[in-house]
Design a protein around this motif. Sequence first.
Motif, PDB file in Angstrom:
ATOM      1  N   ASP A  99       0.856  -1.179   0.000  1.00 40.01           N
ATOM      2  CA  ASP A  99       0.000   0.000   0.000  1.00 40.01           C
ATOM      3  C   ASP A  99       0.897   1.235   0.000  1.00 40.01           C
ATOM      4  O   ASP A  99       0.869   2.049   0.919  1.00 40.01           O
ATOM      5  N   MET A 100       1.728   1.301  -1.055  1.00 36.75           N
ATOM      6  CA  MET A 100       2.705   2.382  -1.182  1.00 36.75           C
ATOM      7  C   MET A 100       2.817   2.763  -2.654  1.00 36.75           C
ATOM      8  O   MET A 100       2.804   1.866  -3.510  1.00 36.75           O
ATOM      9  N   PRO A 101       2.947   4.039  -2.961  1.00 32.27           N
ATOM     10  CA  PRO A 101       3.094   4.449  -4.361  1.00 32.27           C
ATOM     11  C   PRO A 101       4.309   3.779  -5.011  1.00 32.27           C
ATOM     12  O   PRO A 101       5.394   3.735  -4.422  1.00 32.27           O
ATOM     13  N   GLY A 102       4.097   3.228  -6.201  1.00 37.85           N
ATOM     14  CA  GLY A 102       5.192   2.636  -6.963  1.00 37.85           C
ATOM     15  C   GLY A 102       5.504   1.187  -6.639  1.00 37.85           C
ATOM     16  O   GLY A 102       6.329   0.570  -7.309  1.00 37.85           O
ATOM     17  N   PHE A 103       4.872   0.631  -5.616  1.00 35.93           N
ATOM     18  CA  PHE A 103       5.079  -0.772  -5.246  1.00 35.93           C
ATOM     19  C   PHE A 103       3.769  -1.506  -5.504  1.00 35.93           C
ATOM     20  O   PHE A 103       2.835  -1.419  -4.698  1.00 35.93           O
ATOM     21  N   ASN A 104       3.680  -2.196  -6.617  1.00 35.79           N
ATOM     22  CA  ASN A 104       2.448  -2.844  -7.041  1.00 35.79           C
ATOM     23  C   ASN A 104       2.625  -4.361  -6.988  1.00 35.79           C
ATOM     24  O   ASN A 104       3.239  -4.944  -7.883  1.00 35.79           O
TER      25      ASN A 104
END
Length: 162
Positions: A76-81
């Motif tokens: 649940d972090m931008p850029g970590f999918n």
Amino acid sequence: MKIINIHKRVIQQPKPEFAKLFNTLATENDMIVATDKWSPIKLDKGLQVGSKGGHGPIKYFVTEFKPEKSITFQFDMPGFNGFHRFELTELATNKTEISHIIDMITTGSATLKWTLAIRWLHDTYIEDAFDKVENHLTKDKKSSNWNLWVRILRRLIKPKRK
């Protein structure tokens, strides 16, 4: 960047012994994470689907929990999918494998963060966790060595310990 990061350790103990430890994950008495060295996993609702939390700056939520088998967390972090998962596999009556898998795609600055710092810290975090599990279940005491880059990163970021 596509990332598959897998850690596995086989320990000569029956799966039910692991399961007892597995159920303590993200509790005050966490028998998996080396909380003496690293930030503990904190989850707002404990080990259940939908619980949100993380460890240190890494944020995620529980998407699947199979008691005594596996727990899957969605980043649940931008850029970590993607996700990471702890899993227990019985290989024989007295032989169990514990594994941790990351399967994700990074974008933007997350790729740089992963490549330069998070990967190195993560790998050490998991090996320290597996040492803790093995030390609890066996007489032989394990202690993984931190490489120079991890020691430098730890000094630079000065993580908070509980």
